[in-house]
Design a protein around this motif. Structure first.
Motif, PDB file in Angstrom:
ATOM      1  N   LYS A 225       0.841  -1.207   0.000  1.00 11.17           N
ATOM      2  CA  LYS A 225       0.000   0.000   0.000  1.00 11.17           C
ATOM      3  C   LYS A 225       0.867   1.245   0.000  1.00 11.17           C
ATOM      4  CE  LYS A 225      -4.401   1.469   2.005  1.00 11.17           C
ATOM      5  NZ  LYS A 225      -5.302   0.863   1.018  1.00 11.17           N
ATOM      6  N   ALA A 226       1.974   1.222   0.734  1.00  9.00           N
ATOM      7  CA  ALA A 226       2.897   2.356   0.743  1.00  9.00           C
ATOM      8  C   ALA A 226       3.502   2.559  -0.636  1.00  9.00           C
ATOM      9  CB  ALA A 226       3.999   2.127   1.779  1.00  9.00           C
ATOM     10  N   THR A 227       3.855   1.449  -1.289  1.00  2.10           N
ATOM     11  CA  THR A 227       4.410   1.516  -2.644  1.00  2.10           C
ATOM     12  C   THR A 227       3.403   2.135  -3.611  1.00  2.10           C
ATOM     13  OG1 THR A 227       5.723  -0.464  -2.187  1.00  2.10           O
ATOM     14  CG2 THR A 227       5.414   0.135  -4.503  1.00  2.10           C
ATOM     15  N   ALA A 228       2.145   1.750  -3.482  1.00  4.92           N
ATOM     16  CA  ALA A 228       1.105   2.291  -4.360  1.00  4.92           C
ATOM     17  C   ALA A 228       0.933   3.790  -4.140  1.00  4.92           C
ATOM     18  CB  ALA A 228      -0.213   1.559  -4.114  1.00  4.92           C
ATOM     19  N   PHE A 229       0.964   4.235  -2.887  1.00  2.71           N
ATOM     20  CA  PHE A 229       0.856   5.676  -2.616  1.00  2.71           C
ATOM     21  C   PHE A 229       2.015   6.441  -3.252  1.00  2.71           C
ATOM     22  CE2 PHE A 229      -1.851   4.689   1.257  1.00  2.71           C
ATOM     23  CZ  PHE A 229      -2.971   5.359   0.786  1.00  2.71           C
ATOM     24  N   ALA A 230       3.230   5.896  -3.142  1.00  2.43           N
ATOM     25  CA  ALA A 230       4.402   6.564  -3.705  1.00  2.43           C
ATOM     26  C   ALA A 230       4.291   6.659  -5.226  1.00  2.43           C
ATOM     27  CB  ALA A 230       5.670   5.817  -3.308  1.00  2.43           C
ATOM     28  N   ALA A 231       3.853   5.576  -5.859  1.00  5.34           N
ATOM     29  CA  ALA A 231       3.710   5.569  -7.316  1.00  5.34           C
ATOM     30  C   ALA A 231       2.612   6.521  -7.764  1.00  5.34           C
ATOM     31  CB  ALA A 231       3.423   4.151  -7.799  1.00  5.34           C
ATOM     32  N   ALA A 232       1.489   6.538  -7.055  1.00  3.92           N
ATOM     33  CA  ALA A 232       0.381   7.426  -7.403  1.00  3.92           C
ATOM     34  C   ALA A 232       0.800   8.885  -7.276  1.00  3.92           C
ATOM     35  CB  ALA A 232      -0.820   7.139  -6.501  1.00  3.92           C
ATOM     36  N   LYS A 239       5.471  12.283 -13.301  1.00  5.21           N
ATOM     37  CA  LYS A 239       6.674  11.461 -13.352  1.00  5.21           C
ATOM     38  C   LYS A 239       6.301   9.982 -13.519  1.00  5.21           C
ATOM     39  CE  LYS A 239       9.543  14.867 -12.670  1.00  5.21           C
ATOM     40  NZ  LYS A 239      10.522  15.277 -13.721  1.00  5.21           N
ATOM     41  N   PRO A 240       5.694   9.613 -14.665  1.00 15.71           N
ATOM     42  CA  PRO A 240       5.295   8.213 -14.853  1.00 15.71           C
ATOM     43  C   PRO A 240       6.478   7.254 -14.872  1.00 15.71           C
ATOM     44  CG  PRO A 240       5.125   9.439 -16.916  1.00 15.71           C
ATOM     45  CD  PRO A 240       5.372  10.447 -15.845  1.00 15.71           C
ATOM     46  N   GLU A 241       7.647   7.741 -15.311  1.00 18.14           N
ATOM     47  CA  GLU A 241       8.827   6.869 -15.333  1.00 18.14           C
ATOM     48  C   GLU A 241       9.238   6.466 -13.921  1.00 18.14           C
ATOM     49  OE1 GLU A 241      10.280  11.130 -15.143  1.00 18.14           O
ATOM     50  OE2 GLU A 241       8.700  10.007 -16.204  1.00 18.14           O
ATOM     51  N   ILE A 242       9.083   7.395 -12.979  1.00 19.58           N
ATOM     52  CA  ILE A 242       9.374   7.064 -11.580  1.00 19.58           C
ATOM     53  C   ILE A 242       8.335   6.084 -11.050  1.00 19.58           C
ATOM     54  CG2 ILE A 242       9.497   7.990  -9.233  1.00 19.58           C
ATOM     55  CD1 ILE A 242      10.657  10.532 -10.355  1.00 19.58           C
ATOM     56  N   ALA A 243       7.075   6.287 -11.421  1.00 21.03           N
ATOM     57  CA  ALA A 243       6.007   5.390 -10.981  1.00 21.03           C
ATOM     58  C   ALA A 243       6.264   3.959 -11.445  1.00 21.03           C
ATOM     59  CB  ALA A 243       4.662   5.891 -11.504  1.00 21.03           C
ATOM     60  N   VAL A 244       6.695   3.806 -12.689  1.00 18.35           N
ATOM     61  CA  VAL A 244       6.980   2.464 -13.222  1.00 18.35           C
ATOM     62  C   VAL A 244       8.103   1.797 -12.439  1.00 18.35           C
ATOM     63  CG1 VAL A 244       7.864   1.192 -15.221  1.00 18.35           C
ATOM     64  CG2 VAL A 244       6.111   2.946 -15.543  1.00 18.35           C
ATOM     65  N   GLU A 245       9.146   2.550 -12.129  1.00 22.24           N
ATOM     66  CA  GLU A 245      10.267   1.997 -11.369  1.00 22.24           C
ATOM     67  C   GLU A 245       9.838   1.598  -9.961  1.00 22.24           C
ATOM     68  OE1 GLU A 245      13.509   1.292 -12.256  1.00 22.24           O
ATOM     69  OE2 GLU A 245      12.667   1.555 -14.252  1.00 22.24           O
TER      70      GLU A 245
END
Length: 398
Positions: A225-232, A239-245
């Motif tokens: 869930k923390a990972t999902a918040f960071a990506a969102a 910064k979609p490239e950061i979200a993908v990583e």
């Protein structure tokens, strides 16, 4: 250390995930925070003091007065915590009782009752984050609230009130003091990323990305869930490239939030060919008892917009496959109207760990003192046969 933050006026782009209002809700459910246990013990205490609650409070007010030499015992403070009502007088009594109790000196305490989490639950029950913060700042320097549970409960209250900057400041305090020997407690990390996502400012985005780099450097793997918040949050800041990583660190990428966030990021990067296998994995039927996997309509709409834009210059088979897959998803009832933001911010219902040695957020972390369940028997119990262990509450961590 803490200061009131001004709620930002969020200006969301078309690609922004969050439709969040200033007002929020608790990230953790009442059962996960141990509030149900507190309320049960509260009712028990009131029953024991039937017809004598007001007299007891008057006696305690006399005991904490500056002229009194009476001692405040552990049982006195426990009773006050469970008998206070949502009135200014009772809240002041709680402050005064804690102050007097601490002033008496630790050498007079022979029990091992941990007050911090229980007091924070009392504040949570009253819905008073300011009271919790005042108590934390007043007695925190004495180690009175040096339990991860206390920090988590306080952070959840601040999050619920939309005081996201103070959630970050609270996490900084945990890191600097290394409460209970840890700089990166998983639930506090999840709450911090959630606060950054909800705040959605350049400052909170930079804070979240710096925290992610720090966690990555020490090999810490946050909760999904923390990972999902960071990506969102990365998506919201273009910064979609950061979200993908970030999403690439999740071992199983077919969880509802992960696959949809990845789909949005790939659309933003014009990588529609990589969306095809995501859709295909959802459409595959693996068995009659397999839970149907879905997409939010807003995510599907974003894919359709990207397909339409791409078809203007490229009428490929891949684009036709995507359109057919979307039709199948619609026909099969796998497109829902629920927003991705509401799924992402849904309450974490369970934090229990059944594996030996793991703790539950609803319990206290130091000793049995702040727990409401009988743990002595559990502590000495060892099953004769080992059964397959399963982590509960996975659906809540999506």
């Amino acid at each position: 250390m803490f200061r009131k933050s001004v709620q930002p006026l969020m200006a969301f782009t078309k690609a922004s995930l969050t439709g969040s209002s200033i007002h929020s809700r608790s990230l953790y459910s009442a059962s996960a925070l141990g509030l149900e246990g507190y309320e049960a013990y509260r009712e028990k205490t009131r029953t024991q003091h039937l017809h004598n609650v007001d007299n007891f409070k008057r006696k305690m007010r006399d005991f904490v007065s500056s002229s009194s030499t009476n001692m405040i015992f552990t049982e006195d403070l426990k009773n006050i915590i469970h008998l206070i009502d949502n009135t200014p007088e009772d809240k002041q009594l709680l402050k005064d009782t804690i102050l007097r109790y601490n002033q008496q000196g630790k050498e007079l305490r022979f029990g091992n009752y941990v007050f911090g989490p229980v007091i924070m639950r009392a504040c949570h029950h009253l819905g008073d984050a300011d009271l919790a913060l005042d108590l934390f700042k007043g007695a925190g320097e004495d180690g009175f609230f040096d339990q991860l549970t206390s920090y988590q409960l306080l952070g959840d209250m601040l999050y619920e009130k939309g005081r996201y900057q103070e959630v970050r400041e609270l996490f900084d305090s945990i890191k600097s003091r290394q409460i209970q020997g840890g700089r990166f407690p998983k639930h506090c990390i999840t709450l911090t990323f959630a606060a950054c996502y909800k705040e959605n400012t350049p400052e909170s985005f930079q804070y979240a990305m710096d925290l992610w780099k720090e966690l990555n450097a020490v090999g810490h793997i946050p909760m999904r869930k923390a990972t999902a918040f960071a990506a969102a949050l990365a998506l919201n800041h273009g910064k979609p490239e950061i979200a993908v990583e970030i999403l690439g660190t999740v071992l199983k990428g077919n969880y509802v939030t992960v696959r949809q966030l990845k789909t949005l990021a790939l659309c933003a990067l014009n990588r529609l060919e990589d969306v095809v296998p995501i859709f295909r994995s959802v459409l595959e039927v693996k068995g009659p008892f397999e839970k149907q996997q879905t997409f939010c309509r807003e995510v599907i709409q974003r894919v359709q917009d990207s397909v339409k834009q791409t078809k203007e210059t490229n009428d490929s088979t891949m684009l036709q496959d995507l359109e057919r897959m979307i039709e199948f998803l619609e026909t099969n009832g796998q497109i829902v109207n629920e927003t991705l933001d509401s799924i992402l911010c849904s309450e974490i219902v369970s934090t229990a760990q059944r594996s030996e040695g793991k703790s539950n957020l609803a319990d206290s972390y130091n000793t049995r003192g702040g727990r409401y369940q009988q743990q002595n028997q559990q502590r000495n119990f060892r099953p004769a046969k080992k059964y397959q262990q399963q982590r509960p509450g996975l659906s809540e961590m999506n």
